[in-house]
Design an enzyme around this catalytic site. Structure first.
Site, PDB file in Angstrom:
ATOM      1  N   ASP A 151       0.859  -1.181   0.000  1.00  0.00           N
ATOM      2  CA  ASP A 151       0.000   0.000   0.000  1.00  0.00           C
ATOM      3  C   ASP A 151       0.898   1.234   0.000  1.00  0.00           C
ATOM      4  OD1 ASP A 151      -1.790  -2.078   0.429  1.00  0.00           O
ATOM      5  OD2 ASP A 151      -2.986  -0.976   1.893  1.00  0.00           O
ATOM      6  N   LYS A 181      -7.007   3.363  -3.201  1.00  0.00           N
ATOM      7  CA  LYS A 181      -7.416   3.292  -1.792  1.00  0.00           C
ATOM      8  C   LYS A 181      -7.612   4.700  -1.273  1.00  0.00           C
ATOM      9  CE  LYS A 181      -5.310   1.833   2.626  1.00  0.00           C
ATOM     10  NZ  LYS A 181      -4.177   1.116   3.255  1.00  0.00           N
ATOM     11  N   LYS A 239     -10.263   0.141  -2.364  1.00  0.00           N
ATOM     12  CA  LYS A 239     -10.133  -0.109  -0.928  1.00  0.00           C
ATOM     13  C   LYS A 239     -10.425   1.153  -0.134  1.00  0.00           C
ATOM     14  CE  LYS A 239      -6.818  -1.451   2.685  1.00  0.00           C
ATOM     15  NZ  LYS A 239      -5.447  -1.895   2.992  1.00  0.00           N
TER      16      LYS A 239
END
Lengths: 803, 364
Positions: free
Chosen positions: B201, B264, B300
């Protein structure tokens, strides 16, 4: 997927399951009434009689039986309302505010029961009734509790119109009740209301709620029944005002039925509202806007954005996005908390939708519906998109009142406005663009009462709602809406104008000299023509009429205008309208002052003419002249001051209430006061941006014909003021019937009022027609805001903002 | 623009494939259907392996043509929770699916191997055995989507998850502000991958968005993606620090063009974390990117999703905006920690009919 589906199965499929809201309490309430209802009159329930079934459109089951209101019921209800009026009107504003507050609280306290019952009765989804209808109902009562409190302070010189008859539709049963009942009660009126025959149940529950809080008997009377009951209310002689929401067809019939009755009227009628998408819009948000526009309440919404106008370059992309979204809509039992669409209200409506869709297909438009099928238990119709539609298609013109969207394209902003306004209706419009320049340029050009920028179907009690054109007149909500239930205090009561029908026209053939002159110096003929499009034009008829003085002597002649002259004058007024309506208030003020200046410079001549025609003494004639000059100053003053408002609505944004001109206005002047009567009507009309066709005083038209040259020397653009002399009632009827005249003012006798109001139904033009005399010299009676309000209509432009 | 190679496997409701000619289906109301509620129900497709989004060249036209109307987005976002709900066994099943979507996360300054091992143990067995049995799920082998930790704890987590298929995700590349030197951030990614992280991430440099330097943003994300190698990359946009929804949309598109496997919302450290409005805008950009390129990019939301009710709202959004295919862990994750316990409580309530207590659920 059925109720026995296992968790493991659903874990794989991840379908939505059933999520029913309980109908237990609503059924218990119906049971308490043994599923049968009388009317609510004078605070009591009548014995049920002549009952008919009310069905749940999602199940086709009967929910209850309600009574068909008869003439006796209507008489009793009107009598109860009349009896309750003095004490209700006599309450302090604060006391009425408390009653409205109690109703607002009552709605909130029983909000879920109302929401469930509404959903069962109408077929709309519980999400909508729970999250939109009922909260707006409560909001409306709160807002008008406020107006009740402030009535004396904010509306000095006004009082409630009296007993009002209200007839409401089935698409938002309780919300429409609130829109009608709240302002009427706040204004001090008493009410006879009839809910639609398909959906009377929440109105009956509301009546019970009103009784529970102890609302004085007779203040609110609820009658059930069909259109026949409605007609009895409309025709009842002791009703002071009719407020109706429904189809344009019925609205037209009500306009005709009440013509000349003296009943006030507000009508909220049909629509075919445009939903305009420019190529810089947020298309994904547009799609959701469409969902809220045409699939909200199954499209059974008078202001539904039913005509999608998309800029050509993005039309295909938008249609693809729409189809994908439609595929995801869920239709099902209205009490299911996870459906987007419920049932159509009744089989007759479903059949109408089917027939129009069939016709659309037959006419060659391309229809698209999602792949899924509707439930078969009730009256359901899927969301439907038509493409390849042209303005000439039936489905592009007719209000379908169902979940059917027709889509067309445009090339330029100018063309979008032309297409948007290409309809007899004018209720609402939605426009989507990220350019504030474009949005604020287009919104005022749309002929409708509500414009939503980058949004749709936003409603609030603080912002007036209502239409232009054949979508009706009057507003509901806001300050502008309250005026519909108020009437001006007139000291000493109304007196009639006393105008008489004209004597037969005098032969125009001159048999003796009209004017003093000698053989050596004969008089030069000064017979005026008509004033059309800035030019003095000969009457089409080729006739003139003699104008007589007080003793029957000939004081002059005037052209005998006919229907073709009116036609020409209306065309001239339209040609002038675009520029005049857009002219700055300051510009219009300058011109009005200039007219005053030029009139004043010819005081002696104008006063003399008044004297000659009417035989009044010089001081009196001079007084009229001076009053006319002052009146022109009044509207010169107003021209840049009759501001709109910014309403406080519960969004991040503004609702701009703009006072827009009505359009081309027909004006028939009173017979008395040939100059002041003319100026008192023409000045407010043009100060607010209207262009006018004026029929001056029939017996004394020469002050108006003398006025031609004042207009010519005062920079008044050609066509802004058009003057046609001749027979008052005949010309008024032509103007009232004219489909391109948007408003009609008539000051004359009762028969003329009736004729004007009746004829106005052709295009539902706004009328201000009266046989009551006014004190034209008085500033309270002869000028001011009442005139300005009649000369304008309020457009509310909703502009949400935020980056 | 690349060929639309994945479209067949991920198409949800392309009008051609599902809609027969309209005229043939009229009138509609006479058709029957077993369920009472009509609505889009997609065929359950086998979960196909998706080709990773390789990215496309920076397309500034696509970035600059974006228009997001904030008020309209917020209106839509506000009705997602009011238009949809699931009850009874549907709710239980949806919450179980939610469990598989969770990136079980701990990103605190005081993380130690001890609490990370505890988290991993919960990831292996997210539900109490008796609950699993009552729900008839013992065969499912339910596990969370991933465990998400700082780089320093990647190895601990990898060891603790040995023998499971639960991947370890690392927040690398200068998490959370992303303002350390580029080389260090790239090194951190490589180090995390070397330690066994299968998902990375990354955080973007917010300044590139705020200054409209799309080339710099593209180059940065592209470099991160290259550094990730076979590890899947989730690009954290830190939406709460991008000022406008238009910026969120533009950053989403550039990140996808640069090869992000997921986009995300948040690090969990911004003042505003995941919201339905952010999610809606990002989901719409994912749809647009798929329509343009044929590649499916995952989503996400992270930060602030603590309740079972809240996670369901994100699931409604994904189902209605992107389709059922986006309700599986290869295209949808939820960054959360406390959420799992609330889901367990709701599941126990479903099983017992009694409201449940957190302390009866084994803590992560």
């Amino acid at each position: 997927m059925n109720d026995m589906s296992s968790v493991a199965e659903i874990f794989e499929s991840l379908e939505y399951g059933p999520a029913p809201e309980s109908d237990k309490d609503a059924l218990a309430w119906l049971s308490k009434h043994e599923h049968v209802f009388g009317h609510f009159i004078g605070g009591r329930w009548t014995q049920p009689a002549e009952t008919f079934d009310v069905f749940n459109p999602a199940t086709r089951e009967s929910l209850a039986r309600v009574s068909q209101g008869t003439a006796r019921d209507v008489n009793a209800a009107v009598a109860a309302a009349r009896a309750a009026l003095p004490s209700w009107r006599g309450l302090t504003p604060h006391a009425r505010a408390r009653w409205l507050y109690a109703l607002a609280r009552g709605v909130q306290k029983h909000s879920r029961l109302l929401a469930v019952l509404e959903s069962m009765d109408n077929g709309k989804s519980i999400r909508e009734t729970r999250d939109i209808d009922i909260p707006l109902v409560a909001r409306h009562f709160y807002h008008h509790a406020g107006w009740a409190q402030l009535l004396d302070a904010e509306f000095p010189g006004y009082h409630g119109v009296g007993v009002v008859g209200q007839i409401i539709p089935w698409n938002f049963p309780l919300l429409m009740l609130a829109w009608k009942v709240a302002p009427a009660l706040a204004a001090g009126c008493t009410i006879v209301i009839k809910p639609a025959e398909f959906t009377p149940l929440t109105a009956l529950l509301f009546a019970e709620l009103a009784a529970d809080i102890g609302l004085p008997p007779g203040v609110l009377n609820v009658l059930t029944g069909d259109g026949e009951t409605g007609k009895l209310i409309v025709d009842h002689p002791d009703v002071d005002k009719i407020a109706f929401t429904g189809s344009t067809e019925v609205g037209r019939a009500i306009r005709r039925a009440t013509a000349g009755s003296g009943k006030r009227l507000s009508l909220e009628l049909g629509g075919k509202s445009p939903f305009i998408v420019y190529d810089d819009a947020d298309l994904d948000s547009v799609v959701e806007g469409v969902v809220d526009a045409i699939w909200f309440n199954q499209g059974q919404v008078c202001c539904a954005g039913s005509r999608l106008l998309a800029q050509e370059g993005i039309a295909l992309k938008l249609e693809a996005k729409l189809r994908a979204r439609m595929e995801k809509l869920r239709i099902g039992p209205p009490l299911d908390k996870a459906v987007d669409m419920g049932a159509i209200v009744a089989p007759v409506q479903l059949e109408r939708i089917r027939a129009l869709v069939r016709q659309g297909v037959d006419e060659g438009a391309r229809m698209w519906q999602p792949s899924w099928a509707c439930p078969t238990e009730g009256y359901f119709y899927p969301p439907t998109l038509f493409t390849d539609v042209s303005p000439s298609s039936t489905i592009a013109q007719v209000e379908i009142f169902g979940p059917v969207l027709v889509s067309m394209t445009f090339r330029t902003p100018e063309e979008s406005v032309a297409l948007a306004n290409n309809t007899p209706y004018g209720l609402a419009a939605s426009l989507w663009t990220e350019s504030i320049n474009l949005a604020l340029d287009i919104a005022p050009q749309l002929k409708c009462g509500v414009v939503w920028v980058n949004s749709t179907n936003l409603f609030d009690a603080a912002a007036g709602f209502g239409g232009y054109r054949e979508s009706g007149f009057g507003r509901e909500g806001g300050r502008e809406g309250l005026y519909e239930y108020l009437t001006r205090d007139v000291g000493g009561g109304m007196r009639d104008t006393g105008e008489q029908p004209p004597a037969t026209r005098h032969s125009p053939v001159v048999t003796h000299p009209q004017y003093p002159g000698t053989a050596n110096s004969p008089p030069i003929d000064r017979t005026p023509k008509l004033f059309i499009g800035g030019k003095q034009a000969r009457p089409d008829s080729g006739y003139t009429r003699r104008i007589l003085g007080p003793n029957g002597e000939i004081v002059g002649e005037a052209g005998e205008g006919n229907r073709k002259d009116i036609r020409n004058a209306v065309e001239a007024a339209h040609a002038a309208y675009k520029a005049w309506s857009k002219a700055a208030g300051h510009n219009r003020a300058q011109i009005l002052y200039y007219i005053a200046e030029n009139l004043a410079s010819r005081s002696a001549e104008f006063a003399n003419r008044i004297q000659l025609m009417t035989g009044r003494d010089p001081d009196d004639a001079n007084r009229e002249l001076e009053a006319a000059v002052s009146r022109l100053f009044t509207y010169g003053a107003w021209a840049d001051k009759y501001d709109g408002a910014v309403h406080s609505v519960p969004i991040r944004g503004v609702a701009i209430a703009m006072n827009e001109p009505i359009g081309v206005l027909g004006i028939t002047c009173p017979n008395e006061l040939p100059l002041l009567g003319f100026v008192s009507l023409v000045a407010p009309a043009i100060a607010t941006g209207n262009t006018v066709v004026v029929v001056p005083s029939e017996p004394h038209p020469l002050s108006a014909t003398d006025f031609y040259s004042v207009l010519e020397t005062s920079d008044v653009p050609a066509g802004v003021v058009n003057i046609v002399t001749g027979g008052k009632d005949a010309l008024s009827t032509v103007m009232s019937e004219h489909d391109d005249v948007e408003g009609m003012w008539y000051f004359g006798r009762a028969e003329g009022v009736k004729a004007v109001e009746y004829a106005s139904a052709s295009n539902m033009k706004r009328t201000w027609a009266t046989a009551h005399a006014r004190d034209w010299f008085d500033a309270g009676d002869g000028e001011g805001r009442e005139f300005l309000r009649q000369a304008t209509q309020v457009k509310n432009i909703w502009v949400p903002y935020g980056e | 623009m690349s060929a639309k190679r994945n479209l067949e496997t991920i198409s949800t409701s392309s009008s051609n494939s599902v809609a027969p000619s309209a005229a043939a289906r009229e009138p509609r109301a006479t058709q029957t259907r077993p369920t009472l509620v009509a609505g889009a129900t997609e065929d359950i497709k086998p979960v196909s392996h998706l080709e990773r989004n390789p990215g496309v060249p920076l397309d500034l036209d696509a970035v600059r043509s974006i228009h997001v109307n904030r008020s309209a987005v917020e209106r839509r976002a506000a009705t997602i929770p009011t238009r949809r709900t699931v009850k009874k066994q549907w709710q239980a099943a949806w919450l179980l699916r939610a469990v598989t979507l969770i990136d079980l996360t701990t990103l605190a300054g005081d993380d130690t191997p001890g609490n990370v091992r505890r988290l991993c143990a919960k990831a292996r067995r997210p539900l109490r055995d008796d609950l699993e049995r009552s729900l008839g799920l013992t065969e499912l082998g339910l596990q969370v989507g991933a465990v998400c930790v700082y780089h320093a704890l990647v190895r601990t987590a990898v060891d603790a998850l040995a023998g499971t298929s639960v991947p370890v995700a690392a927040v690398s590349a200068g998490f959370p502000a992303g303002l350390s030197p580029v080389e260090q951030r790239l090194d951190e990614i490589r180090a995390s991958v070397a330690d066994g992280a299968r998902e990375i991430d990354i955080v973007i440099t917010r300044a590139h968005v705020l200054t409209g330097n799309w080339q710099a943003l593209y180059d940065e994300v592209r470099a991160f993606r290259d550094a990730c190698g076979d590890a899947h990359m989730k690009a954290i946009l830190a939406t709460g620090e991008l000022a406008t929804l238009n910026n969120v949309a533009r950053a989403s598109v550039v990140a996808m063009q640069a090869g992000a496997d997921f986009i995300k919302t948040s690090t969990g450290k911004e003042g505003i974390n995941a919201t339905l409005s952010f999610a809606l805008v990002m989901a719409r950009m994912i749809r647009e990117y798929r329509d343009q390129t044929g590649y499916a990019v995952g989503f996400k939301p992270a930060g602030g999703i603590r309740s079972a009710k809240s996670v369901l709202e994100y699931m409604y959004l994904m189902k209605d905006e992107l389709g059922d295919r986006w309700l599986r862990p290869d295209l949808f994750r939820i960054g959360a920690s406390a959420l799992l316990t609330d889901i367990e409580r709701q599941l126990e309530h479903f099983v017992t009919g009694r409201y449940a207590a957190s302390h009866r659920m084994p803590m992560p």
